[in-house]
Enzyme design. Structure first.
Site, mmCIF file in Angstrom:
data_model
loop_
_atom_site.group_PDB
_atom_site.id
_atom_site.type_symbol
_atom_site.label_atom_id
_atom_site.label_comp_id
_atom_site.label_asym_id
_atom_site.label_seq_id
_atom_site.Cartn_x
_atom_site.Cartn_y
_atom_site.Cartn_z
ATOM 1 N N ARG A 48 12.056 42.981 25.244
ATOM 2 C CA ARG A 48 12.651 43.641 24.072
ATOM 3 C C ARG A 48 12.786 45.143 24.292
ATOM 4 O O ARG A 48 13.759 45.762 23.861
ATOM 5 C CB ARG A 48 11.790 43.357 22.824
ATOM 6 C CG ARG A 48 12.127 42.029 22.171
ATOM 7 C CD ARG A 48 11.050 41.606 21.208
ATOM 8 N NE ARG A 48 9.868 41.109 21.914
ATOM 9 C CZ ARG A 48 8.677 40.929 21.356
ATOM 10 N NH1 ARG A 48 8.506 41.231 20.084
ATOM 11 N NH2 ARG A 48 7.681 40.446 22.060
ATOM 12 N N TRP A 49 11.845 45.713 24.989
ATOM 13 C CA TRP A 49 11.895 47.149 25.273
ATOM 14 C C TRP A 49 13.148 47.468 26.098
ATOM 15 O O TRP A 49 13.873 48.422 25.809
ATOM 16 C CB TRP A 49 10.634 47.550 26.054
ATOM 17 C CG TRP A 49 10.482 49.007 26.331
ATOM 18 C CD1 TRP A 49 9.895 49.939 25.531
ATOM 19 C CD2 TRP A 49 10.898 49.712 27.517
ATOM 20 N NE1 TRP A 49 9.925 51.179 26.137
ATOM 21 C CE2 TRP A 49 10.539 51.068 27.358
ATOM 22 C CE3 TRP A 49 11.540 49.321 28.697
ATOM 23 C CZ2 TRP A 49 10.788 52.032 28.336
ATOM 24 C CZ3 TRP A 49 11.798 50.281 29.661
ATOM 25 C CH2 TRP A 49 11.425 51.631 29.467
ATOM 26 N N LEU A 60 -14.671 49.577 37.420
ATOM 27 C CA LEU A 60 -13.973 48.622 36.555
ATOM 28 C C LEU A 60 -13.594 47.337 37.302
ATOM 29 O O LEU A 60 -13.082 47.396 38.419
ATOM 30 C CB LEU A 60 -12.691 49.299 36.037
ATOM 31 C CG LEU A 60 -11.753 48.427 35.200
ATOM 32 C CD1 LEU A 60 -12.309 48.232 33.802
ATOM 33 C CD2 LEU A 60 -10.360 49.049 35.127
ATOM 34 N N TRP A 98 6.479 30.126 33.680
ATOM 35 C CA TRP A 98 7.270 29.513 34.770
ATOM 36 C C TRP A 98 8.571 28.938 34.233
ATOM 37 O O TRP A 98 9.515 28.715 34.987
ATOM 38 C CB TRP A 98 6.482 28.409 35.471
ATOM 39 C CG TRP A 98 5.311 28.875 36.290
ATOM 40 C CD1 TRP A 98 3.989 28.618 36.043
ATOM 41 C CD2 TRP A 98 5.335 29.679 37.488
ATOM 42 N NE1 TRP A 98 3.197 29.209 37.005
ATOM 43 C CE2 TRP A 98 3.999 29.865 37.914
ATOM 44 C CE3 TRP A 98 6.363 30.257 38.249
ATOM 45 C CZ2 TRP A 98 3.657 30.600 39.048
ATOM 46 C CZ3 TRP A 98 6.011 30.987 39.382
ATOM 47 C CH2 TRP A 98 4.692 31.155 39.769
ATOM 48 N N GLU A 127 3.046 29.028 31.096
ATOM 49 C CA GLU A 127 4.289 28.731 30.367
ATOM 50 C C GLU A 127 5.449 29.608 30.842
ATOM 51 O O GLU A 127 6.613 29.220 30.731
ATOM 52 C CB GLU A 127 4.083 28.933 28.865
ATOM 53 C CG GLU A 127 3.155 27.913 28.193
ATOM 54 C CD GLU A 127 1.669 28.166 28.442
ATOM 55 O OE1 GLU A 127 1.304 29.275 28.893
ATOM 56 O OE2 GLU A 127 0.869 27.235 28.205
ATOM 57 N N ASP A 143 2.705 42.408 25.934
ATOM 58 C CA ASP A 143 3.936 41.738 25.505
ATOM 59 C C ASP A 143 4.991 42.746 25.062
ATOM 60 O O ASP A 143 4.658 43.837 24.579
ATOM 61 C CB ASP A 143 3.597 40.768 24.358
ATOM 62 C CG ASP A 143 4.688 39.716 24.164
ATOM 63 O OD1 ASP A 143 5.568 39.596 25.028
ATOM 64 O OD2 ASP A 143 4.645 39.015 23.123
ATOM 65 N N ARG A 186 -3.098 42.796 21.483
ATOM 66 C CA ARG A 186 -1.757 42.274 21.797
ATOM 67 C C ARG A 186 -0.716 43.268 21.310
ATOM 68 O O ARG A 186 -0.755 43.711 20.165
ATOM 69 C CB ARG A 186 -1.489 40.918 21.150
ATOM 70 C CG ARG A 186 -0.096 40.388 21.558
ATOM 71 C CD ARG A 186 0.176 38.953 21.193
ATOM 72 N NE ARG A 186 1.410 38.484 21.850
ATOM 73 C CZ ARG A 186 1.656 37.253 22.219
ATOM 74 N NH1 ARG A 186 0.760 36.322 22.010
ATOM 75 N NH2 ARG A 186 2.795 36.942 22.804
ATOM 76 N N HIS A 206 9.972 44.931 32.745
ATOM 77 C CA HIS A 206 8.791 44.578 33.551
ATOM 78 C C HIS A 206 8.426 45.720 34.489
ATOM 79 O O HIS A 206 7.258 46.047 34.669
ATOM 80 C CB HIS A 206 9.049 43.291 34.352
ATOM 81 C CG HIS A 206 9.313 42.089 33.478
ATOM 82 N ND1 HIS A 206 8.543 41.812 32.376
ATOM 83 C CD2 HIS A 206 10.256 41.116 33.533
ATOM 84 C CE1 HIS A 206 9.006 40.704 31.795
ATOM 85 N NE2 HIS A 206 10.040 40.266 32.478
HETATM 86 C C1 IPE Z 1 2.319 35.914 26.755
HETATM 87 O O1 IPE Z 1 3.538 36.490 26.414
HETATM 88 C C2 IPE Z 1 2.139 35.930 28.249
HETATM 89 C C3 IPE Z 1 2.016 37.256 28.847
HETATM 90 C C4 IPE Z 1 1.935 38.389 28.190
HETATM 91 C C5 IPE Z 1 1.938 37.290 30.285
HETATM 92 P P1 IPE Z 1 4.810 35.594 26.112
HETATM 93 O O2 IPE Z 1 5.909 36.526 25.736
HETATM 94 O O3 IPE Z 1 5.068 34.672 27.231
HETATM 95 O O4 IPE Z 1 4.309 34.752 24.858
HETATM 96 P P2 IPE Z 1 5.113 33.900 23.800
HETATM 97 O O5 IPE Z 1 5.912 32.905 24.572
HETATM 98 O O6 IPE Z 1 6.014 34.838 23.050
HETATM 99 O O7 IPE Z 1 4.067 33.292 22.929
HETATM 100 C C1 IPE Z 2 5.593 40.371 28.579
HETATM 101 O O1 IPE Z 2 6.825 40.774 28.099
HETATM 102 C C2 IPE Z 2 5.596 40.133 30.059
HETATM 103 C C3 IPE Z 2 5.546 38.723 30.449
HETATM 104 C C4 IPE Z 2 5.399 37.722 29.645
HETATM 105 C C5 IPE Z 2 5.658 38.437 31.879
HETATM 106 P P1 IPE Z 2 7.964 39.733 27.739
HETATM 107 O O2 IPE Z 2 8.764 39.483 28.981
HETATM 108 O O3 IPE Z 2 7.392 38.531 27.111
HETATM 109 O O4 IPE Z 2 8.837 40.566 26.706
HETATM 110 P P2 IPE Z 2 9.462 40.016 25.340
HETATM 111 O O5 IPE Z 2 8.338 39.409 24.569
HETATM 112 O O6 IPE Z 2 10.494 39.019 25.702
HETATM 113 O O7 IPE Z 2 10.007 41.242 24.689
HETATM 114 MG MG MG Z 3 6.939 38.062 25.189
#
Ligand code: IPE
Ligand code: IPE
Ligand code: MG
Length: 246
Positions: A25-26, A132, A70, A68, A21, A189, A38
């Site tokens: 933000r990065w 792995l 999507w 979610e 996750d 996480r 990404h």
């Molecule tokens: C969880 O991250 C899903 C993945 C890392 C692929 P999200 O960024 O979607 O989670 P929430 O919505 O903040 O809980």
């Molecule tokens: C995790 O990073 C990747 C996916 C959920 C696909 P985020 O895209 O959720 O990044 P933040 O949480 O918005 O920073």
């Molecule tokens: Mg996220």
């Protein structure tokens, strides 16, 4: 001494699960679009997969795209799907070289046809590898997985293949997407969010949870090793007393 050198190889977790996750933000922190995050997150995936393999981890399961997710803007969803295809194509030789077996869990039918096809091809190509097991959770919802398992068991009962009294934790577990895999002992996480977000709810019943504020694109194998070292310092009691486990 590096984190890696301090790890006790006799007490490795067999299965490490990661909620990757913080990509958005990065990127935002660098004044870029979320998609840039990404793309950089893929570099972390590559490094962590290699690092896990070298250490001797048997199973690495990465939360790559949730059911979610999507709901995100179409532009971002499309970019992630494109990235998935290009990454599979770019990394397949490396996976073969490193003896990694690719696997996927989730509602894979929901993925765009091309994505689903390339993924299946890569899974087939790596199916003979013995190192792995790298599982990508894609279009994944743990609650849906559990409901699907209940449905599969109900169908087996209806057809007479299974008796209701024979349903136990093992039969249930066998009907999850992760059937046949050991449960993760360690769940990591990144990004300073302290929640599970519908990930492996059944499987992490007794996992050790490790949270770091590092954003996923900054996470590297040394961070994985640090998490494993932290895991090895914990006492896993499984309901018993400290005296009993020692
Ligand atoms: C969880 O991250 C899903 C993945 C890392 C692929 P999200 O960024 O979607 O989670 P929430 O919505 O903040 O809980
Ligand atoms: C995790 O990073 C990747 C996916 C959920 C696909 P985020 O895209 O959720 O990044 P933040 O949480 O918005 O920073
Ligand atoms: Mg996220």
């Amino acid at each position: 001494m590096s984190y890696k050198d301090q790890i006790d190889l006799q007490r490795l977790p067999r299965h490490v699960a990661v909620i990757m996750d913080g990509n958005g933000r990065w990127a935002k922190g660098k004044g870029k679009l979320r998609v840039f995050g990404h793309h950089n997150g893929v570099l972390s995936v590559r490094d962590v997969v290699e690092g896990a393999g070298i250490l001797g981890i048997e199973y690495l399961t990465l939360y790559t795209f949730s059911a979610e997710n999507w709901s995100r803007p179409t532009f971002e969803v499309n970019a992630i799907m494109e990235l998935l295809i290009s990454t599979i194509n770019k990394e397949i030789n490396k996976l073969m070289e490193n003896n990694v077996r690719l696997n996927a869990i989730g509602d894979l039918e929901q993925l765009p046809a091309k994505c689903h096809r390339e993924l299946k091809n890569a899974i087939d190509r790596t199916s003979g590898n013995t190192g792995l097991v790298l599982t990508l959770a894609l279009s994944y919802s743990s609650r849906r997985e559990i409901v699907n398992a209940a449905k599969a068991l109900a169908l087996k009962v209806r057809s007479g293949e299974l008796k209701p009294e024979d349903i136990d934790e093992n039969t249930f577990e066998d009907n999850l997407y992760t059937g046949g895999m050991p449960n993760p002992e360690l769940l990591i996480r990144t990004s300073g969010e302290y929640r599970i977000s519908n990930y492996l709810l059944w499987q992490i019943a007794y996992a050790e949870l490790y949270f770091t504020t590092k954003l996923w694109p900054d996470f590297r194998r040394e961070d994985l090793y640090e998490a494993i070292l932290d895991y090895q310092k914990r006492e896993r009691r499984f309901g018993m007393t400290s005296e009993q486990v020692n």
